[in-house]
Design an enzyme around this catalytic site. Structure first.
Site, PDB file in Angstrom:
ATOM      1  N   CYS A   1       6.412  -6.638   8.026  1.00 27.20           N
ATOM      2  CA  CYS A   1       7.538  -6.112   8.810  1.00 27.20           C
ATOM      3  C   CYS A   1       7.889  -7.124   9.889  1.00 27.20           C
ATOM      4  O   CYS A   1       7.008  -7.747  10.483  1.00 27.20           O
ATOM      5  CB  CYS A   1       7.165  -4.779   9.449  1.00 27.20           C
ATOM      6  SG  CYS A   1       8.489  -4.088  10.468  1.00 27.20           S
TER       7      CYS A   1
ATOM      8  N   CYS B   1      -1.113   5.902   9.764  1.00 24.84           N
ATOM      9  CA  CYS B   1       0.052   5.209  10.324  1.00 24.84           C
ATOM     10  C   CYS B   1      -0.385   3.970  11.087  1.00 24.84           C
ATOM     11  O   CYS B   1      -1.300   4.015  11.897  1.00 24.84           O
ATOM     12  CB  CYS B   1       0.761   6.092  11.354  1.00 24.84           C
ATOM     13  SG  CYS B   1       1.609   7.480  10.695  1.00 24.84           S
TER      14      CYS B   1
ATOM     15  N   CYS C   1       6.145  -4.477  16.421  1.00 25.81           N
ATOM     16  CA  CYS C   1       5.688  -3.491  17.406  1.00 25.81           C
ATOM     17  C   CYS C   1       4.220  -3.803  17.711  1.00 25.81           C
ATOM     18  O   CYS C   1       3.437  -4.060  16.793  1.00 25.81           O
ATOM     19  CB  CYS C   1       5.829  -2.077  16.865  1.00 25.81           C
ATOM     20  SG  CYS C   1       7.524  -1.709  16.352  1.00 25.81           S
TER      21      CYS C   1
ATOM     22  N   CYS D   1       1.103  -1.881  15.978  1.00 25.57           N
ATOM     23  CA  CYS D   1       1.145  -1.647  14.526  1.00 25.57           C
ATOM     24  C   CYS D   1       0.601  -2.853  13.762  1.00 25.57           C
ATOM     25  O   CYS D   1       1.064  -3.972  13.949  1.00 25.57           O
ATOM     26  CB  CYS D   1       2.580  -1.363  14.107  1.00 25.57           C
ATOM     27  SG  CYS D   1       2.803  -1.246  12.319  1.00 25.57           S
TER      28      CYS D   1
ATOM     29  N   GLU E   1       0.826  -1.199   0.000  1.00 30.23           N
ATOM     30  CA  GLU E   1       0.000   0.000   0.000  1.00 30.23           C
ATOM     31  C   GLU E   1       0.864   1.254   0.000  1.00 30.23           C
ATOM     32  O   GLU E   1       1.931   1.282   0.599  1.00 30.23           O
ATOM     33  CB  GLU E   1      -0.894   0.005   1.242  1.00 30.23           C
ATOM     34  CG  GLU E   1      -1.934  -1.090   1.189  1.00 30.23           C
ATOM     35  CD  GLU E   1      -2.716  -1.254   2.483  1.00 30.23           C
ATOM     36  OE1 GLU E   1      -3.791  -1.857   2.432  1.00 30.23           O
ATOM     37  OE2 GLU E   1      -2.263  -0.787   3.533  1.00 30.23           O
TER      38      GLU E   1
ATOM     39  N   CYS F   1       3.412   8.544   1.197  1.00 28.34           N
ATOM     40  CA  CYS F   1       3.891   7.626   2.230  1.00 28.34           C
ATOM     41  C   CYS F   1       4.162   6.273   1.560  1.00 28.34           C
ATOM     42  O   CYS F   1       3.253   5.603   1.085  1.00 28.34           O
ATOM     43  CB  CYS F   1       2.812   7.522   3.304  1.00 28.34           C
ATOM     44  SG  CYS F   1       3.258   6.456   4.652  1.00 28.34           S
TER      45      CYS F   1
HETATM   46  N1  SAH Z   1       8.933   0.974  10.364  1.00 28.62           N
HETATM   47  C1  SAH Z   1       9.100   2.378  10.390  1.00 28.62           C
HETATM   48  C2  SAH Z   1       8.216   3.112   9.423  1.00 28.62           C
HETATM   49  C3  SAH Z   1       6.800   2.651   9.282  1.00 28.62           C
HETATM   50  S1  SAH Z   1       5.773   2.914  10.683  1.00 28.62           S
HETATM   51  C4  SAH Z   1       8.911   2.899  11.808  1.00 28.62           C
HETATM   52  O1  SAH Z   1       8.494   2.150  12.666  1.00 28.62           O
HETATM   53  O2  SAH Z   1       9.244   4.063  12.027  1.00 28.62           O
HETATM   54  C5  SAH Z   1       5.466   4.641  10.589  1.00 28.62           C
HETATM   55  C6  SAH Z   1       5.001   5.288  11.899  1.00 28.62           C
HETATM   56  O3  SAH Z   1       3.712   4.800  12.256  1.00 28.62           O
HETATM   57  C7  SAH Z   1       5.907   4.977  13.083  1.00 28.62           C
HETATM   58  O4  SAH Z   1       6.269   6.179  13.747  1.00 28.62           O
HETATM   59  C8  SAH Z   1       5.032   4.136  13.990  1.00 28.62           C
HETATM   60  O5  SAH Z   1       5.408   4.315  15.335  1.00 28.62           O
HETATM   61  C9  SAH Z   1       3.660   4.664  13.661  1.00 28.62           C
HETATM   62  N2  SAH Z   1       2.566   3.759  13.994  1.00 28.62           N
HETATM   63  C10 SAH Z   1       2.556   2.416  13.933  1.00 28.62           C
HETATM   64  N3  SAH Z   1       1.345   1.942  14.316  1.00 28.62           N
HETATM   65  C11 SAH Z   1       0.578   2.997  14.621  1.00 28.62           C
HETATM   66  C12 SAH Z   1      -0.787   3.154  15.050  1.00 28.62           C
HETATM   67  N4  SAH Z   1      -1.586   2.103  15.218  1.00 28.62           N
HETATM   68  N5  SAH Z   1      -1.225   4.397  15.275  1.00 28.62           N
HETATM   69  C13 SAH Z   1      -0.435   5.483  15.062  1.00 28.62           C
HETATM   70  N6  SAH Z   1       0.829   5.387  14.626  1.00 28.62           N
HETATM   71  C14 SAH Z   1       1.346   4.167  14.407  1.00 28.62           C
HETATM   72 FE1  SF4 Z   2       7.430  -2.418  11.649  1.00 32.47          FE
HETATM   73 FE2  SF4 Z   2       5.165  -1.213  12.324  1.00 32.47          FE
HETATM   74 FE3  SF4 Z   2       7.158  -1.390  14.081  1.00 32.47          FE
HETATM   75 FE4  SF4 Z   2       7.397   0.262  11.962  1.00 32.47          FE
HETATM   76  S1  SF4 Z   2       5.923   0.448  13.643  1.00 32.47           S
HETATM   77  S2  SF4 Z   2       8.908  -1.195  12.756  1.00 32.47           S
HETATM   78  S3  SF4 Z   2       6.271  -0.943  10.410  1.00 32.47           S
HETATM   79  S4  SF4 Z   2       6.015  -3.118  13.223  1.00 32.47           S
END
Ligand code: SAH
Ligand code: SF4
Length: 357
Positions: free
Chosen positions: A114, A334, A118, A121, A94, A107
């Site tokens: 991934c 995000c 986390c 996410c 996406e 974006c």
């Molecule tokens: N992997 C990279 C880039 C992709 S995630 C990273 O982790 O930075 C991009 C951003 O989305 C990150 O700052 C992450 O902390 C945020 N993010 C992930 N899940 C989210 C959620 N459910 N709500 C808001 N932000 C989120």
């Molecule tokens: Fe991966 Fe999501 Fe963590 Fe970014 S925030 S490193 S995309 S699991």
């Protein structure tokens, strides 16, 4: 399908090396770059100021084709657009375009899924399926920019995946984006976001200068360990140090992102601890109220809590913004991207049903 390499997987340096191997002058490599990215030629035969021999040589060594196929598009009520692209192996990714006054931010995804898991996410719940190739990264920009009359002004690597877990391909893509004879985008308009792979932050800094965003999300190791497993390998102190030393473009500062999870990392104590942690470090902080995405076990803090958190950080003299959630209604914000999940969408969202959970 041939075994020839897609020429868009080559960096400017790779093309220069290829040209040198063929006994060509370096300016030929730049000409090829211009045809590929500025004139966006659809075939080598269109490159009319290259000799017939050179065009034949290119044809026999490379393929020139788009690495992505548009399989869905959704438009949010706030104007955010989410594109679903199919890859040649059947996976999907996406890409999200966020139009704002004066800037259109794209974006971009860097991986299918991934590996870093986390807990807040949705992409992390998929696991890592594979890295994207340079052509698959660059074609996200080329296609969406074309669909939108060339209006993309900024790129953020905040889509699916951890860009620094795909460093070699990321660097190639960044060089294609920034080289004057290729896409020629200013480093100031490109941001790489990372969850904190400390050695890779250093490696990236040795290769390029771009904006860096670091997903911090907690001010103490014990808390960060729980929501971002990568912290057990690279704890906060090391991460902050690597971020502060990163070569961002002139007059820019590294950014720390902080996803606010109600009752988990949004207390006043957390805000004070974060303020202390960042004391004396030139940076910006971006607060991101959690974007709800089932089946994740978190919720968004109240507006008052978010404002209070911001106020405390501001009392430390920190430049802190609250990121407006964009595209939430189409799961385009995000942390809501998980295109590889099989379709399970409610009725009426059929166009990009593969993107729904
Ligand atoms: N992997 C990279 C880039 C992709 S995630 C990273 O982790 O930075 C991009 C951003 O989305 C990150 O700052 C992450 O902390 C945020 N993010 C992930 N899940 C989210 C959620 N459910 N709500 C808001 N932000 C989120
Ligand atoms: Fe991966 Fe999501 Fe963590 Fe970014 S925030 S490193 S995309 S699991």
């Amino acid at each position: 399908m041939t075994n020839k390499m897609n020429i868009k997987d080559l960096s400017p340096k790779d093309i220069e090396e290829f040209a040198a191997e063929q006994g060509l002058e370096p300016f030929r490599a730049r000409q090829i770059g211009k045809w590929l990215y500025q004139k966006q030629a659809g075939s080598f035969d269109e490159m009319t100021d290259l000799s017939k021999e050179l065009r034949e040589m290119l044809n026999s060594n490379f393929r020139l084709e788009c690495a992505l196929e548009l399989t869905g598009e959704q438009v949010s009520t706030d104007g955010t657009r989410k594109y679903l692209f199919g890859l040649s192996d059947g996976n999907q990714i996406e890409t999200v375009l966020i139009p704002e006054k004066g800037r259109h931010t794209l974006c971009i995804s860097s991986q299918v899924g991934c590996a870093l898991g986390c807990t807040f996410c949705l992409t992390g719940t998929v696991g890592k399926i594979r890295n994207l190739r340079p052509s698959e990264i660059i074609d996200q920009y080329l296609l969406v920019n074309r669909y939108n009359e060339g209006s993309v002004t900024n790129i953020v690597f905040m889509g699916m995946g951890e860009p620094l877990d795909n460093l070699a391909n990321l660097v190639k893509a960044l060089n294609i984006l920034m080289d004057d004879h290729y896409i020629s985008m200013s480093a100031k308009r490109i941001t790489v976001s990372t969850s904190g792979l400390v050695p890779k932050i250093k490696e990236l800094g040795q290769e390029v200068s771009v904006n860096l965003a670091v997903s911090l999300n907690a001010p103490r190791d014990e808390l960060r360990d729980r929501i971002m497993p990568i912290n057990k390998r690279y704890p906060i102190k090391e991460l902050i140090k690597a971020s502060a030393n990163f070569p961002v473009p002139p007059r820019k500062d590294p950014m720390f992102e902080y996803v606010l999870l109600a009752g988990v990392n949004d207390s006043s104590r957390d805000a004070y601890d974060l303020g202390e942690l960042l004391r004396g470090i030139r940076c910006k902080v971006n607060l991101i109220p959690f974007n709800e995405a089932l089946p994740l076990p978190y919720s968004t803090p109240s507006r008052d809590r978010v404002l209070e958190f911001q106020k405390i950080l501001m009392s430390f003299g920190i430049n802190v913004r609250i990121r407006k959630s964009r595209g939430v209604d189409i799961l385009g914000a995000c942390g809501q991207l998980a295109a590889t999940y099989p379709a399970k969408s409610p009725a009426g969202t059929a166009r990009a049903s593969g993107a729904q959970l």
